[in-house]
Write a protein that holds these residues in place. Structure first.
Motif, PDB file in Angstrom:
ATOM      1  N   ARG A  76       2.165  -8.787   6.153  1.00 19.35           N
ATOM      2  CA  ARG A  76       1.567  -7.469   6.004  1.00 19.35           C
ATOM      3  C   ARG A  76       0.134  -7.703   5.517  1.00 19.35           C
ATOM      4  O   ARG A  76      -0.556  -8.539   6.071  1.00 19.35           O
ATOM      5  CB  ARG A  76       2.395  -6.607   5.037  1.00 19.35           C
ATOM      6  N   GLU A  77      -0.331  -6.986   4.497  1.00 23.18           N
ATOM      7  CA  GLU A  77      -1.640  -7.320   3.950  1.00 23.18           C
ATOM      8  C   GLU A  77      -1.630  -8.746   3.402  1.00 23.18           C
ATOM      9  O   GLU A  77      -2.627  -9.458   3.443  1.00 23.18           O
ATOM     10  CB  GLU A  77      -2.033  -6.338   2.847  1.00 23.18           C
ATOM     11  N   THR A  78      -0.470  -9.128   2.859  1.00 21.56           N
ATOM     12  CA  THR A  78      -0.242 -10.503   2.419  1.00 21.56           C
ATOM     13  C   THR A  78       1.083 -10.965   3.026  1.00 21.56           C
ATOM     14  O   THR A  78       1.796 -10.188   3.650  1.00 21.56           O
ATOM     15  CB  THR A  78      -0.173 -10.597   0.881  1.00 21.56           C
ATOM     16  N   ALA A 120      -2.236   1.150  -5.846  1.00 17.51           N
ATOM     17  CA  ALA A 120      -2.665   1.797  -4.603  1.00 17.51           C
ATOM     18  C   ALA A 120      -1.531   1.717  -3.587  1.00 17.51           C
ATOM     19  O   ALA A 120      -0.959   0.659  -3.360  1.00 17.51           O
ATOM     20  CB  ALA A 120      -3.922   1.135  -4.048  1.00 17.51           C
ATOM     21  N   LEU A 121      -1.229   2.868  -2.967  1.00 15.80           N
ATOM     22  CA  LEU A 121      -0.182   2.944  -1.961  1.00 15.80           C
ATOM     23  C   LEU A 121      -0.799   3.315  -0.622  1.00 15.80           C
ATOM     24  O   LEU A 121      -1.694   4.162  -0.555  1.00 15.80           O
ATOM     25  CB  LEU A 121       0.866   3.977  -2.343  1.00 15.80           C
ATOM     26  N   SER A 122      -0.296   2.698   0.429  1.00  9.37           N
ATOM     27  CA  SER A 122      -0.762   3.031   1.771  1.00  9.37           C
ATOM     28  C   SER A 122       0.447   3.214   2.672  1.00  9.37           C
ATOM     29  O   SER A 122       1.591   3.133   2.223  1.00  9.37           O
ATOM     30  CB  SER A 122      -1.668   1.921   2.300  1.00  9.37           C
ATOM     31  N   CYS A 123       0.193   3.432   3.949  1.00  9.61           N
ATOM     32  CA  CYS A 123       1.316   3.625   4.880  1.00  9.61           C
ATOM     33  C   CYS A 123       2.195   2.393   4.988  1.00  9.61           C
ATOM     34  O   CYS A 123       3.338   2.472   5.416  1.00  9.61           O
ATOM     35  CB  CYS A 123       0.787   4.014   6.268  1.00  9.61           C
ATOM     36  N   SER A 124       1.686   1.219   4.590  1.00 10.52           N
ATOM     37  CA  SER A 124       2.509   0.002   4.615  1.00 10.52           C
ATOM     38  C   SER A 124       3.425  -0.077   3.409  1.00 10.52           C
ATOM     39  O   SER A 124       4.244  -0.972   3.302  1.00 10.52           O
ATOM     40  CB  SER A 124       1.626  -1.249   4.658  1.00 10.52           C
TER      41      SER A 124
END
Length: 491
Positions: A170-172, A486-490
């Motif tokens: 994902r991001e990581t 921080a929250l995102s759609c992922s």
């Protein structure tokens, strides 16, 4: 376990029905395929309450047989997994065909509950994605479904959570997980939009008839069953939104493909329970324009219902009939929201003339000072119980404003029988809510192979009104570092 086709195992614990289930709608609605096996699966968490809902034998859910089924490594007899197709609007823009990109429907049990794996691998609707879920987001969904259910908020349920060392980017780089979730139906607004957009009226009608027959049989006797279906879905959605707003729950990604036809909270992503009461709070950092801000949620739900109305138009008949069906949405939301909020204040019975003003004055005060939502309401409950409002007053900076509001409230609560009001409030205003930092603590421990925080949080959140002094830290103000989450759609 090697990445090969799932094996079949004996699982008399799961009893499927096939007469009139979602699969009976036909191949236009789904693609049949097996889950992608998950290497070295291990238990993260299980829920005995949901196991009881499915009438699973005591102890079976802890078995290796269950682990293999709910990781996607084995197929229970009678289960014919499938991924459903749907479309939808995402952030207000038509996204075209979507579908179960990382979920598989295992079947519907004889208890009228559908069982679905989330994170079980790629499907034809994955749009290039890997079809996996990660441990981080899976823990959040698992805990959230328990938290909302315990608060009386309509939601899908989570039966169990399985982890794996399989890496997922994902991001990581993270590790994989599969959530088994349960609901009477996973049909979304987007299912109807899919067939309407393709002008497949026969399939659209078949879907609507299925939903009416299985979930809204009262619509069958109406002059226009499809119009009544839309009205009923609108009212069910309004009730769900009233619960969200009263609980301070932000969904974060209210796309039409995330809206349940049964008014259930569906597809937990960047959700959040409010800390400080900011009506304009945006919990999803992917939501750059604030479309899904907390105070916009009821209006967004109505917009989504308009999309459903357009999809059902070939069946309903006229635009006027479709519009008329949604005329009850606002009144339904307002009436349910008022009942829930008055209950938070300890009021019951017919409202008095000044009750609405009393509520809105308090909400304005809380918003102006960004008072912690969950903590204030629980403190107010204790204040009523003790007849000492220091508990609640100390949470505000502008105590003069609270002092100005308080006499009218004390007079009103006295007319509502104060001892009974306090007991009601303590059963209505939770001591514990799933704050972001609590989920982060569970995730951080789980990444190190320690699932005890997940288990403890699950127990606490399933009984949110209990005092639990051994977990008093979770009932206070969030730590300073929580504001940086921080929250995102992922998520």
């Amino acid at each position: 376990m090697p990445a090969s086709a799932p094996s079949a195992v004996a699982a008399p614990a799961l009893a499927w029905r096939h007469d009139g289930d979602f699969a009976s709608l036909g191949s236009a609605f789904y693609t049949r395929l097996a889950p992608t096996p998950l290497p070295a699966p291990h238990w993260v968490a299980r829920c005995d309450d949901v196991a009881a809902l499915l009438e699973l034998p005591a102890g079976w859910l802890a078995s290796d047989e269950a682990l293999q089924i709910f990781s996607g490594n084995a197929t229970a007899p009678g289960s014919q997994p499938l991924a459903s197709v749907y479309s939808g609007h995402q952030f207000g823009v038509w996204a075209g065909q979507l579908g179960d990109g990382r979920a598989l429907w295992l079947g519907e049990t004889v208890q009228d509950q559908e069982v679905q794996l989330k994170g079980s691998g790629r499907t034809p609707y994955s749009r290039g994605a890997d079809g996996r879920a990660v441990l981080r987001s899976s823990i959040r969904e698992y805990l959230a479904s328990h938290a909302l259910h315990a608060l009386g908020i309509p939601t899908t349920r989570a039966l169990c959570l399985v982890g794996s060392p399989q890496p997922v980017q994902r991001e990581t780089l993270e590790t994989a997980a599969v959530v088994t979730r349960v609901a009477p139906s996973f049909i979304r607004f987007g299912h109807f939009e899919h067939f309407a957009a393709r002008r497949q009226t026969d399939e659209l009608r078949r879907l609507a008839d299925h939903v009416i027959e299985r979930y809204y049989p009262q619509c069958q006797s109406a002059n226009n069953p499809y119009q009544t279906l839309l009205q009923t879905v609108g009212e069910r959605t309004a009730q769900m939104l009233a619960h969200w707003q009263a609980a301070g729950f932000c969904h974060g990604v209210m796309n039409t493909d995330n809206m349940s036809i049964l008014g259930l909270t569906l597809d937990y992503g960047p959700f959040q329970f409010l800390d400080a009461f900011d009506p304009h709070h945006i919990c999803n950092h992917s939501d750059r324009l604030g479309r899904y801000a907390f105070d916009r949620q009821p209006a967004v739900a109505y917009w989504n219902l308009l999309c459903l109305a357009r999809a059902l138009l070939p069946l309903i008949g006229t635009e006027d009939d479709a519009q008329d069906a949604l005329q009850t949405y606002e009144a339904s939301f307002e009436s349910h929201y008022q009942v829930l909020m008055f209950a938070k204040l300890g009021l019951q019975g017919p409202p008095e003339e000044g009750d609405a003003a009393l509520l809105w004055q308090l909400l304005h005060l809380l918003a102006a000072q960004q008072v912690d939502w969950t903590l204030f309401w629980r403190s107010l409950s204790q204040s009523v119980a003790d007849d000492d409002f220091t508990h609640a007053r100390d949470l505000l900076v502008d105590r003069e404003g609270f002092d100005t509001w308080l006499p009218a409230y004390r007079g009103r609560i006295a007319r509502s029988e104060q001892a009974g009001a306090a007991a009601r409030m303590l059963r209505t205003n939770p001591r514990f809510a799933l704050r972001n930092y609590m989920a982060e603590q569970a995730i951080d421990a789980a990444r190190q192979g320690d699932f005890s925080v997940v288990h403890t949080l699950q127990t606490v959140l399933q009984h949110p009104f209990e005092e639990r002094p051994d977990h008093a830290d979770w009932a206070g103000l969030p730590p300073d570092w929580a504001h940086s989450i921080a929250l995102s759609c992922s998520s």
